[in-house]
Design an enzyme around this catalytic site. Structure first.
Site, short mmCIF file in Angstrom:
data_model
loop_
_atom_site.label_atom_id
_atom_site.label_comp_id
_atom_site.label_asym_id
_atom_site.label_seq_id
_atom_site.Cartn_x
_atom_site.Cartn_y
_atom_site.Cartn_z
CD GLU A 1 113.74 -35.43 29.00
OE1 GLU A 1 112.48 -34.90 29.23
OE2 GLU A 1 114.40 -34.56 28.88
CD GLU B 1 115.97 -31.24 28.48
OE1 GLU B 1 114.73 -31.74 28.58
OE2 GLU B 1 116.54 -30.71 29.41
CG PHE C 1 107.44 -30.04 24.64
CD1 PHE C 1 106.43 -29.70 23.90
CD2 PHE C 1 107.38 -30.94 25.66
CE1 PHE C 1 105.10 -30.41 24.14
CE2 PHE C 1 106.36 -31.57 25.87
CZ PHE C 1 105.17 -31.18 24.98
CB ALA C 2 111.45 -26.71 20.05
CB ILE D 1 116.62 -27.46 22.60
CG1 ILE D 1 118.35 -27.82 22.12
CG2 ILE D 1 116.42 -26.06 22.24
CD1 ILE D 1 118.44 -29.16 22.16
CG HIS E 1 104.84 -27.22 27.09
ND1 HIS E 1 104.93 -26.74 28.36
CD2 HIS E 1 105.43 -28.50 27.38
CE1 HIS E 1 105.38 -27.30 29.57
NE2 HIS E 1 105.78 -28.50 28.94
#
Length: 324
Positions: free
Chosen positions: A29, A60, A83-84, A87, A129
């Site tokens: 993205e 994702e 951001f992780a 996921i 976040h």
């Protein structure tokens, strides 16, 4: 050598690998026109074009799934998850497909791809976040997991991850993206996945950390030195596979260990390392392994720095180990 932030080092690694290998592509993205939400991919679209730097829909699952398809057809994709924390919609693709391709094909197919993720807190990002979800990835057989803390490591390990024949989850501490600068070689180099970095030698106590928390770990070691305590500091850098030999050698020497992570405490990655130390070095320990972690709550908006392991908390844990 050039003085770089982590963002600049990551950008340089991507640029060099794309110039070196036409199979390397970037997708995610806003990675193209915007250059990524943190500008890690800035300038790559203009240099390599839309066939190699691809803006994707906000999905994702699609990003990871497309990366797997590209890898299966001979490309070396580097997918960015903004951001992780985001996921999880891509977990079916990452856990059920990407991680298992080599195994379920009997080695006929591999998935040489990288999934980059800004991870961790300390930037007042709140519960969507700021998470550190590495425990999910290290628990998934078939994935390699990297967690860097310096610009030098970021460049060398990202290049190694791109060249790896297996999928690599690459965790980048967003808190350290621009707050840390160091001299980074401008020439090509890689670092070995699975090797920890000895940041400081010591004999009384071992401090182990990775990623976001390393500045606090090193500061705690410096404070301990003022009090006459010699603390050894290991930066794991890779969580799967983690450097068993380096950890065991250090803890066998000092007899005491404090493990630091900003992830929630329960079932955290450092809990696994602590358990392994307790199992394999029990007769050499002078104190039980002690963990300093985040808390078993959603990451808060307010006072997020108090959620992170502080120097004071690390020093208190070290005192417990030394006084045991």
């Amino acid at each position: 050598m050039a003085l770089m932030t982590m963002v600049q080092a990551l950008n340089r690694a991507l640029d060099e690998e794309m110039a070196k290998d036409p199979r390397v592509v970037v997708l995610g993205e806003d990675v193209g026109k915007r250059g990524g939400v943190f500008l890690v991919t800035e300038g790559l679209l203009q240099k390599y074009g839309p066939d190699r730097v691809m803006d994707t829909p906000l999905s994702e699952a699609a990003i990871v799934g497309a990366a797997l398809g590209m890898a299966a057809h001979g490309l070396r994709p580097v997918a960015e998850i903004q951001f992780a924390d985001y996921i999880f919609p891509g977990f079916d693709q990452l856990v059920s497909q990407v991680a298992k391709l080599r195994y379920r094909s009997g080695g006929q197919f591999t998935a040489p791809l990288v999934v980059r993720m800004p991870s961790g807190g300390g930037v007042r990002g709140g519960h969507h976040h700021s998470q550190s979800p590495e425990a999910h990835f290290v628990h998934t057989a078939g994935l390699k997991v990297v967690a860097v803390s310096t610009p030098y490591d970021a460049k060398g390990l990202l290049k190694a991850a791109i060249r790896d024949e297996d999928p690599v989850v690459f965790l980048e501490p967003k808190r350290l993206y621009r707050s840390v600068k160091e001299e980074v070689p401008e020439e090509d180099y890689t670092l070995s996945i699975g090797k920890a970095a000895l940041r400081r030698e010591g004999k009384d106590l071992t401090l182990i950390g990775y990623g976001t928390v390393m500045p606090e770990v090193l500061q705690a070691a410096a404070e301990l030195a003022k009090a006459g305590v010699s603390a050894e500091v290991l930066d794991l850098r890779t969580l799967m596979p983690w450097d068993y030999e380096a950890v065991m050698n250090s803890v066998a020497k000092t007899g005491r260990v404090v493990l630091v992570s900003d992830a929630p405490r329960h079932a955290s990655f450092v809990s696994e390392v602590a358990a392994t130390i307790a199992e394999d070095l029990l007769d050499m320990l002078l104190a039980p392994p002690i963990r300093v972690t985040g808390f078993d709550t959603p990451y808060p908006y307010a006072q997020d720095k108090l959620y992170l392991p502080t120097v004071t908390r690390i020093l208190n844990a070290a005192k417990r180990a030394l006084d045991y």
